[in-house]
Scaffold this active site. Structure first.
Site, PDB file in Angstrom:
ATOM      1  N   GLY A   1     -22.007  30.644   4.058  1.00 55.77           N
ATOM      2  CA  GLY A   1     -21.297  29.323   4.559  1.00 55.77           C
ATOM      3  C   GLY A   1     -22.026  28.156   3.714  1.00 55.77           C
ATOM      4  O   GLY A   1     -23.249  28.269   3.747  1.00 55.77           O
TER       5      GLY A   1
ATOM      6  N   ASP B   1     -15.869  25.200  -0.015  1.00 49.43           N
ATOM      7  CA  ASP B   1     -17.282  25.743  -0.569  1.00 49.43           C
ATOM      8  C   ASP B   1     -17.800  24.921  -1.801  1.00 49.43           C
ATOM      9  O   ASP B   1     -18.776  24.510  -2.304  1.00 49.43           O
ATOM     10  CB  ASP B   1     -17.087  27.300  -1.086  1.00 49.43           C
ATOM     11  CG  ASP B   1     -17.253  27.806   0.256  1.00 49.43           C
ATOM     12  OD1 ASP B   1     -15.980  28.143   0.494  1.00 49.43           O
ATOM     13  OD2 ASP B   1     -18.068  28.401   0.760  1.00 49.43           O
TER      14      ASP B   1
ATOM     15  N   LYS C   1     -12.731  30.072   1.170  1.00 46.78           N
ATOM     16  CA  LYS C   1     -12.633  31.499   1.157  1.00 46.78           C
ATOM     17  C   LYS C   1     -11.087  32.167   0.787  1.00 46.78           C
ATOM     18  O   LYS C   1     -10.251  31.481   1.326  1.00 46.78           O
ATOM     19  CB  LYS C   1     -12.921  32.023   2.788  1.00 46.78           C
ATOM     20  CG  LYS C   1     -13.009  33.501   3.081  1.00 46.78           C
ATOM     21  CD  LYS C   1     -13.578  34.342   2.010  1.00 46.78           C
ATOM     22  CE  LYS C   1     -15.038  33.975   1.984  1.00 46.78           C
ATOM     23  NZ  LYS C   1     -15.835  35.125   1.237  1.00 46.78           N
TER      24      LYS C   1
HETATM   25  O1  MRU Z   1     -18.151  34.123   1.646  1.00 45.85           O
HETATM   26  P1  MRU Z   1     -18.668  33.314   2.809  1.00 45.85           P
HETATM   27  O2  MRU Z   1     -18.716  33.480   4.068  1.00 45.85           O
HETATM   28  O3  MRU Z   1     -20.014  32.489   2.256  1.00 45.85           O
HETATM   29  O4  MRU Z   1     -17.471  32.357   2.569  1.00 45.85           O
HETATM   30  C1  MRU Z   1     -17.704  30.887   2.577  1.00 45.85           C
HETATM   31  C2  MRU Z   1     -17.448  30.102   3.508  1.00 45.85           C
HETATM   32  O5  MRU Z   1     -18.110  30.368   4.641  1.00 45.85           O
HETATM   33  C3  MRU Z   1     -16.135  29.531   3.812  1.00 45.85           C
HETATM   34  O6  MRU Z   1     -15.115  29.687   2.718  1.00 45.85           O
HETATM   35  C4  MRU Z   1     -15.882  28.510   4.561  1.00 45.85           C
HETATM   36  O7  MRU Z   1     -14.734  28.612   5.214  1.00 45.85           O
HETATM   37  C5  MRU Z   1     -16.365  27.112   4.295  1.00 45.85           C
HETATM   38  S1  MRU Z   1     -18.091  27.199   3.997  1.00 45.85           S
HETATM   39  C6  MRU Z   1     -18.697  27.278   5.451  1.00 45.85           C
END
Ligand code: MRU
Length: 343
Positions: free
Chosen positions: A52, A228, A239
């Site tokens: 995250g 992200d 994601k």
């Molecule tokens: O692959 P991850 O679990 O690190 O995914 C990133 C995210 O956590 C998500 O894309 C999220 O929706 C945004 S960042 C908390």
């Protein structure tokens, strides 16, 4: 966040040990991982013990600070920064944090840990303020769809997309959350569901391909997702699977909001095309791990033997599909002018 009656942050510092809730064990086990050197932090980010955007950023900041505590040698410090930056490519917060701690540490290495603490503290405060701002969008009785996990586990506390939902719920509004399961790692089915359960927010986990059906039936009032990295034109990486939800939400006239702190914005990326998209291990698609009815963990194959696999971890939602971006300083339009006015 509260777990079993005790308040936790997702990541915190005890002296020179960085503690984090091990997200690879959730929701079937609750364990704390302790990082004692910057390589431990790299390992934790790489295998997603911590994940995250905000939580990765806090971990990366601490990793950089540990490197300063480990050695005064400039080559070692520079190598540590390279190693941490190489763990995951998409989340902007990672690079934001290593850069901040590196710059402070080069001037005075004794301040590096303090700077990392400050990044973690700001992430927590930003989550709360995102929640307060986003709460204004949530009407009593609203049904909200979210994707992946952008809750307190994805940040130091509170979260981004889930923070407005927690505030609304705590104010007594009736909210219902549809949580996309978020294949292949199941952050929605495992992490978001676990968080919502802990907070007492009513929810249902839905298959990743159910969103359009629910929207077509008028069951979704609002979509809120995390991010992200957000480019200067408002395109937002999140994601994998987020883009599909945005397209369908636009089709049905459902507001689609991205929630993220300003530390996720990257004005060096002119548009989403400049955002690096991580390709993850194919085993994440080929295999799934979970407990049987006796609570024994098993890893099982879920694809035909010999299958070819693609596993892009993120996609980019173009700004024209985003109704607004919920930040700690307010809700803005996804445009370059609005971003530069707030940043
Ligand atoms: O692959 P991850 O679990 O690190 O995914 C990133 C995210 O956590 C998500 O894309 C999220 O929706 C945004 S960042 C908390």
């Amino acid at each position: 966040m509260k777990y079993a009656g005790k308040h936790y942050r997702t990541i915190w510092r005890e002296g020179l040990e960085i503690c984090m809730i091990d997200q690879t064990k959730l929701p079937f086990g609750f364990e704390i991982y302790r990082a004692k050197c910057y390589q431990d932090i790299c390992h934790a980010i790489r295998i997603m013990i911590v994940r995250g955007a905000g939580a990765i950023g806090a971990a990366a900041g601490y990793g950089m600070a540990l490197a300063f505590a480990e050695s005064g040698d400039r080559n070692f410090i520079d190598q540590a920064r390279k190693d941490i930056d190489a763990t995951r490519p998409t989340a902007r917060n990672l690079f934001y944090a290593t850069e901040r701690v590196y710059n402070v540490g080069l001037i005075d290495s004794s301040l590096a840990l303090k700077e990392a603490d400050q990044i973690a503290l700001e992430d927590e405060q930003d989550g709360l303020n995102i929640g307060l701002n986003g709460n204004t969008l949530i009407k009593d009785g609203a049904s909200i769809l979210t994707h992946c996990n952008a809750g307190w586990l994805g940040f130091v506390d509170y979260g981004s997309a889930l923070s407005p939902i927690y505030i609304a719920h705590n104010q007594g509004k009736k909210v219902f959350v549809y949580a996309d399961e978020t294949r292949p790692r199941g952050q929605g089915a495992r992490l978001t569901a676990w968080e919502l359960q802990n907070e007492g927010v009513p929810y249902a986990v839905i298959p990743d391909n159910a969103g359009a059906h629910l929207m077509s039936k008028g069951l979704i009032d609002l979509v809120i997702v995390g991010a992200d990295r957000i480019a200067r034109n408002g395109d937002a990486a999140n994601k994998i699977g987020t883009l599909e939800k945005a397209i369908v939400a636009k089709h049905y006239g459902i507001p689609f909001y991205v929630a993220a702190p300003l530390s996720t914005f990257d004005t060096d990326c002119l548009s989403g095309k400049d955002i690096p998209i991580e390709e993850r291990d194919h085993d994440e698609v080929l295999w799934q791990t979970g407990p049987d009815k006796m609570n024994n963990l098993h890893t099982i194959r879920v694809c035909a033997p010999g299958s070819n696999v693609l596993n892009p971890a993120f996609d980019v939602t173009p700004a024209e599909l985003i109704t607004g971006i919920i930040t700690e300083k307010g809700i803005i339009k996804p445009t370059e002018e609005a971003i530069f006015a707030i940043i």
